[in-house]
Motif scaffolding. Sequence first.
Motif, PDB file in Angstrom:
ATOM      1  N   LYS A 196       0.110  -7.828  10.321  1.00  0.00           N
ATOM      2  CA  LYS A 196       0.582  -8.691   9.155  1.00  0.00           C
ATOM      3  C   LYS A 196       0.491 -10.093   9.406  1.00  0.00           C
ATOM      4  CE  LYS A 196       3.550  -5.002   7.112  1.00  0.00           C
ATOM      5  NZ  LYS A 196       4.460  -4.623   6.717  1.00  0.00           N
ATOM      6  N   THR A 197       0.088 -10.488  10.698  1.00  0.00           N
ATOM      7  CA  THR A 197      -0.194 -11.771  10.868  1.00  0.00           C
ATOM      8  C   THR A 197      -1.639 -12.253  11.079  1.00  0.00           C
ATOM      9  OG1 THR A 197      -0.317 -11.480  13.425  1.00  0.00           O
ATOM     10  CG2 THR A 197       1.796 -11.788  12.559  1.00  0.00           C
ATOM     11  N   GLU A 198      -2.418 -11.272  11.067  1.00  0.00           N
ATOM     12  CA  GLU A 198      -3.906 -11.585  10.679  1.00  0.00           C
ATOM     13  C   GLU A 198      -4.261 -11.536   9.189  1.00  0.00           C
ATOM     14  OE1 GLU A 198      -6.242 -11.607  13.472  1.00  0.00           O
ATOM     15  OE2 GLU A 198      -4.801 -11.997  14.767  1.00  0.00           O
ATOM     16  N   TYR A 215       0.307  -8.182  -0.741  1.00  0.00           N
ATOM     17  CA  TYR A 215       0.350  -6.808  -1.325  1.00  0.00           C
ATOM     18  C   TYR A 215       0.069  -5.705  -0.310  1.00  0.00           C
ATOM     19  CZ  TYR A 215       0.180  -2.764  -4.501  1.00  0.00           C
ATOM     20  OH  TYR A 215       0.076  -1.713  -5.148  1.00  0.00           O
ATOM     21  N   LEU A 216      -1.383  -5.943  -0.018  1.00  0.00           N
ATOM     22  CA  LEU A 216      -2.356  -4.834   0.789  1.00  0.00           C
ATOM     23  C   LEU A 216      -1.527  -4.590   2.079  1.00  0.00           C
ATOM     24  CD1 LEU A 216      -5.986  -5.940  -0.205  1.00  0.00           C
ATOM     25  CD2 LEU A 216      -4.677  -3.739  -0.805  1.00  0.00           C
ATOM     26  N   LYS A 217      -1.129  -5.735   2.684  1.00  0.00           N
ATOM     27  CA  LYS A 217      -0.550  -5.634   4.066  1.00  0.00           C
ATOM     28  C   LYS A 217       1.083  -4.914   4.006  1.00  0.00           C
ATOM     29  CE  LYS A 217      -2.814  -9.766   5.912  1.00  0.00           C
ATOM     30  NZ  LYS A 217      -2.326 -11.017   6.665  1.00  0.00           N
ATOM     31  N   ASN A 218       1.543  -5.003   2.768  1.00  0.00           N
ATOM     32  CA  ASN A 218       2.979  -4.669   2.626  1.00  0.00           C
ATOM     33  C   ASN A 218       3.299  -3.494   1.769  1.00  0.00           C
ATOM     34  OD1 ASN A 218       4.311  -6.921   4.229  1.00  0.00           O
ATOM     35  ND2 ASN A 218       3.365  -8.229   2.974  1.00  0.00           N
ATOM     36  N   THR A 219       2.345  -2.928   1.150  1.00  0.00           N
ATOM     37  CA  THR A 219       2.507  -1.639   0.283  1.00  0.00           C
ATOM     38  C   THR A 219       1.865  -0.688   1.209  1.00  0.00           C
ATOM     39  OG1 THR A 219       2.124  -3.059  -1.663  1.00  0.00           O
ATOM     40  CG2 THR A 219       1.838  -1.027  -1.872  1.00  0.00           C
ATOM     41  N   GLU A 229      -9.045  -2.437  10.593  1.00  0.00           N
ATOM     42  CA  GLU A 229      -8.611  -2.736   9.161  1.00  0.00           C
ATOM     43  C   GLU A 229      -9.577  -1.661   8.508  1.00  0.00           C
ATOM     44  OE1 GLU A 229      -9.717  -6.405   5.995  1.00  0.00           O
ATOM     45  OE2 GLU A 229      -9.052  -6.668   8.176  1.00  0.00           O
ATOM     46  N   PHE A 230     -10.774  -1.260   8.906  1.00  0.00           N
ATOM     47  CA  PHE A 230     -11.561  -0.422   8.145  1.00  0.00           C
ATOM     48  C   PHE A 230     -10.974   0.737   8.153  1.00  0.00           C
ATOM     49  CE2 PHE A 230     -15.169   2.409   8.036  1.00  0.00           C
ATOM     50  CZ  PHE A 230     -15.832   1.906   6.742  1.00  0.00           C
ATOM     51  N   LYS A 231     -10.658   1.236   9.389  1.00  0.00           N
ATOM     52  CA  LYS A 231      -9.855   2.651   9.467  1.00  0.00           C
ATOM     53  C   LYS A 231      -8.605   2.927   8.674  1.00  0.00           C
ATOM     54  CE  LYS A 231     -12.031   3.942  14.019  1.00  0.00           C
ATOM     55  NZ  LYS A 231     -11.910   4.478  15.208  1.00  0.00           N
TER      56      LYS A 231
END
Length: 139
Positions: free
Chosen positions: A30-32, A50-54, A80-82
Amino acid sequence: MNTEQEQYSIKLKELIAQCYKIFSVYSLDKTEALDACMCGGCSFEEDHIYLKNTPLQRIEIGIFNNYVNAAYSNQTSLCEFKYFLPLFLDSLVQGTNNFLSENYFFQRISAYSLGDWTIGELAFLQQFAETYIHYHLYQ
């Protein structure tokens, strides 16, 4: 839909459920920053938050579309891809995302090497690819 295609459709749904389990070991830092343009035309900072926290299975497909369309660098971190792979494949199978295509998937996955995948992940990808192709051959 004929019987063979129905069987492959059921198998694809089972594989998607399996995909979420296999790739659940990955998470976003979440820091990246996500590897997606945030120019305001491609995607927005709010989308990235939203994408990082949902939870992955609750992400709105429209926001995911924006991310996918903005993540074009082929430098997306493997993690991230995986992390997003189950949602991407799920969207392909459901046919709910006109912007995601097999071509895009194969272009993106080719940025990684064979050694980037575990044996279990490779076995899953092989089984998914074969099932997905068979399903479409019956259409």
